[in-house]
Design an enzyme around this catalytic site. Structure first.
Site, mmCIF file in Angstrom:
data_model
loop_
_atom_site.group_PDB
_atom_site.id
_atom_site.type_symbol
_atom_site.label_atom_id
_atom_site.label_comp_id
_atom_site.label_asym_id
_atom_site.label_seq_id
_atom_site.Cartn_x
_atom_site.Cartn_y
_atom_site.Cartn_z
ATOM 1 N N SER A 126 55.265 1.873 -13.002
ATOM 2 C CA SER A 126 54.647 3.175 -13.227
ATOM 3 C C SER A 126 54.009 3.237 -14.602
ATOM 4 O O SER A 126 54.351 2.468 -15.498
ATOM 5 C CB SER A 126 55.692 4.273 -13.096
ATOM 6 O OG SER A 126 56.525 4.217 -14.242
ATOM 7 N N LYS A 127 53.088 4.160 -14.688
ATOM 8 C CA LYS A 127 52.318 4.365 -15.900
ATOM 9 C C LYS A 127 53.224 4.708 -17.089
ATOM 10 O O LYS A 127 52.920 4.376 -18.221
ATOM 11 C CB LYS A 127 51.395 5.553 -15.643
ATOM 12 C CG LYS A 127 49.987 5.356 -16.109
ATOM 13 C CD LYS A 127 49.186 6.495 -15.552
ATOM 14 C CE LYS A 127 47.929 6.734 -16.340
ATOM 15 N NZ LYS A 127 47.110 7.749 -15.710
ATOM 16 N N ARG A 128 54.353 5.372 -16.771
ATOM 17 C CA ARG A 128 55.252 5.803 -17.837
ATOM 18 C C ARG A 128 55.755 4.630 -18.668
ATOM 19 O O ARG A 128 56.032 4.755 -19.835
ATOM 20 C CB ARG A 128 56.445 6.577 -17.250
ATOM 21 C CG ARG A 128 56.345 8.064 -17.545
ATOM 22 C CD ARG A 128 57.371 8.839 -16.753
ATOM 23 N NE ARG A 128 57.047 8.814 -15.330
ATOM 24 C CZ ARG A 128 57.918 8.554 -14.365
ATOM 25 N NH1 ARG A 128 59.161 8.272 -14.646
ATOM 26 N NH2 ARG A 128 57.539 8.576 -13.115
#
Ligand code: GLU
Length: 334
Positions: free
Chosen positions: A249-251
Site C-alpha cells: 500500500s501507498k502508506r
C-alpha cells in the site's frame, strides 16, 4: 492466444498492474497471439482525470504495445466499456428472458436510502427477491418507465468448481453469495457483468489478473454458464506484500511506476524487478538480470508462485545499481 490488460482508469499505473500487463505481454508474444487493451470505466464515480492517458503512456514507455485498444482500434471494439452500453443491454435482456436474471424496481426514495446507507445492501437483496417471481411481460413493460437494477439469480444449494492455472482447483459454496447486481440504476453494468461479456465477445482465451479478483470467480463462471458460453482459462497472480506481509500500500512506500521513475530507477531494472515479483524461471541458474526479450522467452505461467510475494525495495536498489553500472557513459551523464 488472445490476452487482455483491462485497467480501470481510477488511478495511475500501479506496480501490480505493470506486472499483470507484462505477464500478458510475455504470453501474447510467445504464442504470437494478440494483446488487447480494454478500459474498464463502468464505475463513473471513481474515474480519475487523465488516468487513461497516463496508463497508455506508461505502458508504452514500458515497451508494452497493444495489438488492439481504444487508442489504436481493432475488430472487437469499442475498447472502452462506457461505449458498449447497448451491447450490455442486449445481454441483460437475454438473461432476464431466460430466467437467469431479474430486474428490481426502485422508487427514488429507496435509491436515496440505499445510497445514504439507510438500507443495507444485504437487506435490499432479501427484499428484492420478491421481484424474482414477477411475470416476464409485466416486467419488460415496467422497465420502460421505472427505475431498476438487474440482479443475477444465484442458484442455492450448489457449488462452483473452478481450475485456476496458478492456484489449482477451487470449490465455492454458492449459498454464501447474494444475487449480485449486474446492471446499476444509472444503466451502467457492474464490473462483473461487463468483464464477462467483453472477455467473451473479444474472444479472450486467457485471463491473467491479480488475486484480488479470485472471490469474483463464482459470479463470473455463473454468468458464462447462464449465457451458454465457455469461460477463458484463468490465472490469478499472487498478491504483492509490504515487508510486514500486509497488502502493498501507498502508506508504506511508493506503489506507482511513475514514482520509481521520478526517483531515478531505470526502466530496464524496474521491468526486470517487477517480472520477478512472484515468478522465477527455475532451474539451477542464479541469474537474475534479464532483458525483455529473455523474459519473453523464459516466462511460463506454471512457475508463478501461488502465495503472496514481498516487494523488496533493497532488491530493486541492487538491480538498479547493476543496470546503472552497465550504462554507456553518455546515457549515464544524461
Ligand atoms: N478492471 C479490473 C482492474 O482494474 C480488471 C480485472 C480483470 O482483469 O478482470 O483491476
Amino acid at each position: 492466444m488472445r490476452l487482455r490488460f483491462a485497467p480501470s482508469p481510477t488511478g495511475y499505473l500501479h506496480v501490480g498492474g505493470l506486472r499483470t500487463a507484462l505477464y500478458n505481454l510475455f504470453l501474447a508474444k510467445q504464442s504470437k497471439g494478440k494483446l488487447i487493451l480494454r478500459i474498464e470505466d463502468t464505475d463513473q464515480n471513481r474515474l480519475v482525470k487523465n488516468a487513461e492517458e497516463n496508463l497508455i503512456s506508461m505502458l508504452s514507455w514500458a515497451g508494452i504495445n497493444f495489438d488492439e485498444g481504444p487508442h489504436i482500434t481493432g475488430d472487437y471494439g469499442p475498447y472502452r466499456q462506457s461505449e458498449r452500453l447497448t451491447i450490455y443491454k442486449e445481454y441483460y435482456l437475454k438473461l432476464i428472458k431466460t430466467g437467469h436474471a431479474y430486474p428490481c424496481f426502485y422508487s427514488e426514495q429507496r435509491l436515496e436510502d440505499l445510497e445514504a446507507g439507510k438500507l443495507s445492501s444485504e437487506d435490499a437483496t432479501i427484499e428484492d427477491a420478491v421481484f424474482q417471481d414477477f411475470n416476464l411481460s409485466d416486467v419488460l413493460k415496467k422497465m420502460e418507465t421505472e427505475n431498476f437494477v438487474v440482479r443475477l439469480k444465484i442458484p442455492s444449494n450448489d457449488f462452483i468448481h473452478f481450475d485456476d492455472l496458478i492456484k489449482g482447483s477451487i470449490k465455492f459454496d454458492l449459498n454464501l453469495i447474494n444475487d449480485p447486481i449486474i446492471i446499476k440504476s444509472d444503466g451502467f453494468p457492474t464490473y462483473h457483468f461487463a468483464n464477462v461479456i467483453d472477455d467473451h465477445l473479444m474472444n479472450i482465451t486467457h485471463v491473467i489478473r491479480g488475486e484480488e479478483w479470485l472471490p469474483s470467480i463464482p459470479k463470473h463462471i455463473l454468468l458464462y454458464q447462464s449465457l451458454n458460453w465457455s469461460p477463458p482459462l484463468f490465472s490469478h497472480l499472487p498478491l504483492l506484500l509490504n515487508t510486514d506481509k500486509t497488502k502493498l500500500s501507498k502508506r508504506q512506500g511508493d506503489v506507482h511506476v511513475e514514482d520509481f521513475l521520478k526517483k531515478g530507477y531505470l526502466k530496464d531494472s524496474i521491468i526486470n524487478f517487477v517480472a520477478f515479483l512472484g515468478w522465477h524461471p527455475g532451474g539451477d541458474s542464479k541469474q537474475e538480470i534479464y532483458n525483455m526479450e529473455e523474459l519473453i522467452n523464459l516466462f511460463t505461467i506454471d512457475r508463478v508462485h501461488k502465495s503472496g510475494c514481498i516487494f523488496d525495495i533493497e532488491k530493486l536498489n541492487w538491480m538498479n545499481s547493476i543496470y546503472i553500472k552497465e550504462l554507456e557513459l553518455k546515457n549515464f551523464i544524461k
